[in-house]
Design an enzyme around this catalytic site. Structure first.
Site, PDB file in Angstrom:
ATOM      1  N   CYS A 140      62.809  56.771  68.304  1.00 23.66           N
ATOM      2  CA  CYS A 140      63.055  56.005  67.206  1.00 23.66           C
ATOM      3  C   CYS A 140      63.402  56.401  65.894  1.00 23.66           C
ATOM      4  O   CYS A 140      62.527  56.978  65.204  1.00 23.66           O
ATOM      5  CB  CYS A 140      61.713  55.140  67.242  1.00 23.66           C
ATOM      6  SG  CYS A 140      61.713  53.651  66.035  1.00 23.66           S
ATOM      7  N   CYS A 143      61.913  54.747  63.099  1.00 24.94           N
ATOM      8  CA  CYS A 143      60.431  55.226  62.850  1.00 24.94           C
ATOM      9  C   CYS A 143      60.247  56.367  61.966  1.00 24.94           C
ATOM     10  O   CYS A 143      59.379  56.666  61.138  1.00 24.94           O
ATOM     11  CB  CYS A 143      59.784  54.959  64.197  1.00 24.94           C
ATOM     12  SG  CYS A 143      60.068  53.548  65.100  1.00 24.94           S
ATOM     13  N   ASP A 144      61.046  57.382  62.327  1.00 25.64           N
ATOM     14  CA  ASP A 144      60.754  58.728  62.244  1.00 25.64           C
ATOM     15  C   ASP A 144      61.835  59.399  61.321  1.00 25.64           C
ATOM     16  O   ASP A 144      61.658  60.534  60.762  1.00 25.64           O
ATOM     17  CB  ASP A 144      60.400  59.575  63.476  1.00 25.64           C
ATOM     18  CG  ASP A 144      59.513  58.829  64.253  1.00 25.64           C
ATOM     19  OD1 ASP A 144      58.399  58.649  63.559  1.00 25.64           O
ATOM     20  OD2 ASP A 144      59.414  58.895  65.555  1.00 25.64           O
TER      21      ASP A 144
END
Length: 318
Positions: A140, A143-144
């Site tokens: 992701c 997300c990261d």
């Protein structure tokens, strides 16, 4: 078998836990099956996420497991009854709905069901990929990606998701190597042109990942790739590795009863968590293949509990 439950929640990620909290606060006495998926760890995809920086309410980073532990504890305090078992099968063809769970296949009935079983990222399956998940290996970018600002990263995939991830990361990172095993992408033309025109993205066609370094250091220090036409290998000097070859929703046990999208995600009525069966609701990544974030999953878990509460109230007036 005792009286039918008002609500049974199946799943225990952000969607399932939030649904449980809201249902408990509405005095619906929810029973939640948190499952034994993911190698015996309930809690969904956040359980393999080391650092979470984008969940509201935490000025400092929180780990995925700590965030899920806090959600679970909050649910228990509100009165959610939790069983650490998998649901093996369901019958959604008649009311009350029936759920069979655990090693003994115990039977439970419910007036409403909230499905929050999530999805799992598809991985290439390399041992080093598994070992470094959450330590530089991610599925992701949203997300990261911020952890790799101004660094060099690699993305694996050739569909729309891979194009989106590569484009997103190009806005943050110094460079992006896009690794694709075929000689052309299957992504839409619009997505392809965005990637092809981005000078920060290097495309490696006919290329596969052989190894991710360095498991012994507990972080990504590079990726060895191989051209599947020439067999030449090359070491990419990257610190982040993103897999974007799709997700698989955990929807198999519901497919005989509910309408699904072609990609296997549960179809919900737009703007709601209502499935094709009245009284059955779906929240989080099992029905969301667009956003796939912890915060949107939690939001839809809240929606599902509120809709279940209203549905029960409407039935009692008939």
């Amino acid at each position: 078998m005792s009286e039918p439950r008002k609500v049974i929640v199946i799943g225990s990620g952000p969607a399932g836990n939030t649904a449980g909290i809201y249902a408990a606060r509405a005095n619906l006495k929810p029973l939640m099956f948190e499952g034994l998926a993911r190698g015996g760890i309930p809690g969904g995809q956040l359980m393999i996420t080391n650092d979470v920086e984008n969940y509201p309410g935490f000025a400092s980073m929180i780990t995925g497991p700590d965030l899920m532990a806090a959600m679970r504890e909050q649910g228990v305090k509100q009165g959610v009854e939790i069983r650490t078992e998998d649901v093996n099968k369901v019958d959604l063809s008649k009311r009350p709905f029936t759920v069979w769970a655990g090693d003994d296949n115990a039977e439970y009935e419910a007036e409403t069901i909230i499905i929050a079983t999530g999805a799992q990222a598809r991985w290439l399956g390399l041992p080093s990929e598994t070992a470094l998940q959450g330590k530089g290996v991610s599925a992701c970018a949203v997300c990261d990606g911020a952890f790799f600002r101004d660094q060099d990263v690699a993305v694996v995939g050739g569909g729309d998701t891979a194009m989106e991830e590569a484009t997103y990361l190009a806005g943050l990172c110094r460079s992006v190597a896009l690794i694709h095993r075929r000689d052309e992408f299957r992504a839409s033309k619009a997505m392809q042109s965005r990637v092809l025109s981005n000078r920060k993205i290097e495309i490696l066609y006919n290329t596969e990942v052989d190894e991710i370094f360095d498991v012994s250091k507990g972080e990504v220090t590079g990726v060895r790739v191989r051209n599947n036409k020439t067999n030449e290998t090359r070491l990419l000097d990257v610190t982040g590795y993103f897999v974007a070859i799709g997700h698989k929703p955990n929807s198999d046990i519901f497919k005989d009863f509910l309408e699904l999208h072609d990609n296997g995600y549960i179809r919900t009525k737009p703007g709601t968590t209502q499935t094709s069966v009245p009284g059955v609701f779906a929240a989080g990544d099992v029905q969301d293949f667009v956003y796939r974030q912890a915060v949107t999953a939690a939001g839809s878990g809240c929606m599902a509990a509120l809709e279940a509460e209203r549905w029960i109230a409407a039935q009692s007036h008939h």
